[in-house]
Design a protein around this motif. Sequence first.
Motif, mmCIF file in Angstrom:
data_model
loop_
_atom_site.group_PDB
_atom_site.id
_atom_site.type_symbol
_atom_site.label_atom_id
_atom_site.label_comp_id
_atom_site.label_asym_id
_atom_site.label_seq_id
_atom_site.Cartn_x
_atom_site.Cartn_y
_atom_site.Cartn_z
ATOM 1 N N THR A 122 0.833 -1.207 0.000
ATOM 2 C CA THR A 122 0.000 0.000 0.000
ATOM 3 C C THR A 122 0.865 1.253 0.000
ATOM 4 O O THR A 122 0.603 2.211 -0.737
ATOM 5 C CB THR A 122 -0.938 0.005 1.213
ATOM 6 N N VAL A 123 1.914 1.254 0.832
ATOM 7 C CA VAL A 123 2.847 2.389 0.824
ATOM 8 C C VAL A 123 3.436 2.564 -0.571
ATOM 9 O O VAL A 123 3.504 3.684 -1.098
ATOM 10 C CB VAL A 123 3.964 2.171 1.860
ATOM 11 N N ALA A 124 3.836 1.449 -1.186
ATOM 12 C CA ALA A 124 4.413 1.518 -2.533
ATOM 13 C C ALA A 124 3.403 2.055 -3.538
ATOM 14 O O ALA A 124 3.753 2.884 -4.395
ATOM 15 C CB ALA A 124 4.894 0.130 -2.953
ATOM 16 N N ALA A 401 -3.944 -3.435 7.691
ATOM 17 C CA ALA A 401 -2.618 -3.202 7.114
ATOM 18 C C ALA A 401 -2.682 -2.154 6.007
ATOM 19 O O ALA A 401 -1.802 -1.293 5.888
ATOM 20 C CB ALA A 401 -2.046 -4.518 6.575
ATOM 21 N N VAL A 402 -3.737 -2.219 5.198
ATOM 22 C CA VAL A 402 -3.927 -1.228 4.134
ATOM 23 C C VAL A 402 -4.096 0.166 4.736
ATOM 24 O O VAL A 402 -3.478 1.144 4.276
ATOM 25 C CB VAL A 402 -5.140 -1.603 3.269
ATOM 26 N N ALA A 403 -4.929 0.277 5.758
ATOM 27 C CA ALA A 403 -5.155 1.579 6.394
ATOM 28 C C ALA A 403 -3.847 2.139 6.954
ATOM 29 O O ALA A 403 -3.543 3.329 6.799
ATOM 30 C CB ALA A 403 -6.197 1.443 7.502
ATOM 31 N N HIS A 404 -3.059 1.276 7.614
ATOM 32 C CA HIS A 404 -1.760 1.720 8.126
ATOM 33 C C HIS A 404 -0.847 2.185 6.993
ATOM 34 O O HIS A 404 -0.129 3.182 7.128
ATOM 35 C CB HIS A 404 -1.075 0.564 8.865
ATOM 36 N N GLY A 405 -0.868 1.447 5.888
ATOM 37 C CA GLY A 405 -0.022 1.804 4.758
ATOM 38 C C GLY A 405 -0.348 3.171 4.198
ATOM 39 O O GLY A 405 0.556 3.961 3.876
#
Length: 600
Positions: A122-124, A401-405
């Motif tokens: 997600t960060v990427a 994990a997506v939300a954190h990203g």
Amino acid sequence: MQPTDIRNPDYFHKVVDCQWACPAHTPVPEYIRMISAGRYADAYMVNWKSNVFPGILGRTCDRPCEPACRRGRVEDEPVAICRLKRVAADYKGDIKRRLPLPAAQRNGKRVALIGAGPASLTVARDLAPLGYELVLFDSDPRAGGMIRSQIPKFRLPEAVIDEEVGYITELGMEMRLGQRVDSLKALLSDGYDAIFVGSGAPRGRDLDIPGRQEGAANIHIGIDWLSSVSFGHIDKIGKRVIVLGGGNTAMDCCRSARRLGGEDVKVIVRSGFEEMKASPWEKEDAMHEDIPIINFLVPKEFVHSEGRLTGVLFEKVKAEYDDKKRRKLVPTGEPDELVPCDDVLVAVGQENAFPWIERDIGLEFDRWNMPVVNETTMQSTNPKVFFGGDAAFGPKNIIWAVAHGHEAAVSIHKACNGEDVRDRPPPNFSLVSQKMGIHEWSYDNDVSNDLRFRVPLKEKAVALRDIKQEVELGFDATLAFKEAQRCLNCDVQTVFTETLCIECDACVDICPVDCINFTENGEESELRERLIAPARNVTQDLYVSGPLKTQRVMVKDEDVCLHCGLCAERCPTGAWDMQRFLLEMAHAANGQAGHTCSKH
């Protein structure tokens, strides 16, 4: 009470309960309407922008949106939000031309991503189009993290993973797969402008009870075993299998064991059935495949003979509660029970392991040996290091994990540009009238009376023969339309303009759930009690107008409103209007955009 400020995006956001409950705040009713109109590609892109993995999550999400669904307040089951997401993915067609292109030029900033799971990806996805040079590390040979290694292929086909992970990796980044990071200090010395740690919770908890070492050859840690199955290193198991644990990993283990030769597979749990951490549908799927779940048994010993595991000895317990309703498991006094087996899968939890993070790099750890991470910015006490997913706060699920990203990407973008990471960009939102005529709306406001539709399954005998055979067939277009019609469009808000109201009470008379009131103002606690239908769910706000001509106020209980639009259709002056509220969270790529609030 003070008049409600509907210019604050959080007010109507909380009314869209499914979106409010989703960690990534996906606009659920928006994409469900698109599905009902056959606009599958549009629905997919709404999801892709928000939750990044629509096809993956449409099969595997933990569904925090569904318990919050307003439909669950008028009947037993919510809208099948998760499986409708899969419909968008299944029927979208080719959407590659709608995806961002790799950045035409670099911005001079270099970011390392540790772990190729959903948080790092997600960060990427958020940073690559902005020109960041990204370097992605993972010890596995293929990207995807726990999505690929721990979710069985009968739930999530490899092709779906390849497609949606590929959409991200094709944005342009250096892939260092099969390369483990052994020292964060060394990585920091390589000159990265920021480092994101999305390494997951890679270690499964063990059971240190008598017989563990003697029976080790046939006692397997659940997540490690699932990973070995996923990568083809294990393709069989004994006929009699015990799975210890009551979470979703345990459900994946027992169902996988059935497909690899387990004829007598049992899940044995120390807690009661209702207290198990596994999602209700996961337990239902396991039992559908003839796997019994046995509760209130605590393992005491792994029994072995001549160097081979032969069974597990259990103590029988029961739950007792103190005056504060705290549970304690106590022995029943009954004889211990020996359950024969050939193999045991231990799925009693996961934990983090950070031996590769040195303790002298300005990165603090708490008493549980977890990094100290800001829950808003995802930044550690070392300003260059950010965390997300299970690595940040312990095991959760993909959507978290997506939300954190997303949040970490915003922070990294700000940090790399010399901005304060605590200054969070506001979401974009709009509020637009749906009126097309005197009594016509641009959305279907008829409330469907259908109960929740079941997702078709592959025949059990066929499904159990092949561990890669997907069990759920998904909704076809007809079932998807019918299920989508169950959505109550709770993002289409009933917006009240007090200056147009003549206090005729027509809206009060026609409201099918008695949620509209014209009454004297007062303190919230007593006002809630004297409404036509007392509003006792204090987690949902009341919609309160300013003083009307009689000095009364309009008070609407948002908790029970069906968004049917009858108040707006009945109002002779147009004081009520149905206005579509759309909220999109700010991501790194659009984080500097302001909000818009318009009425048309």
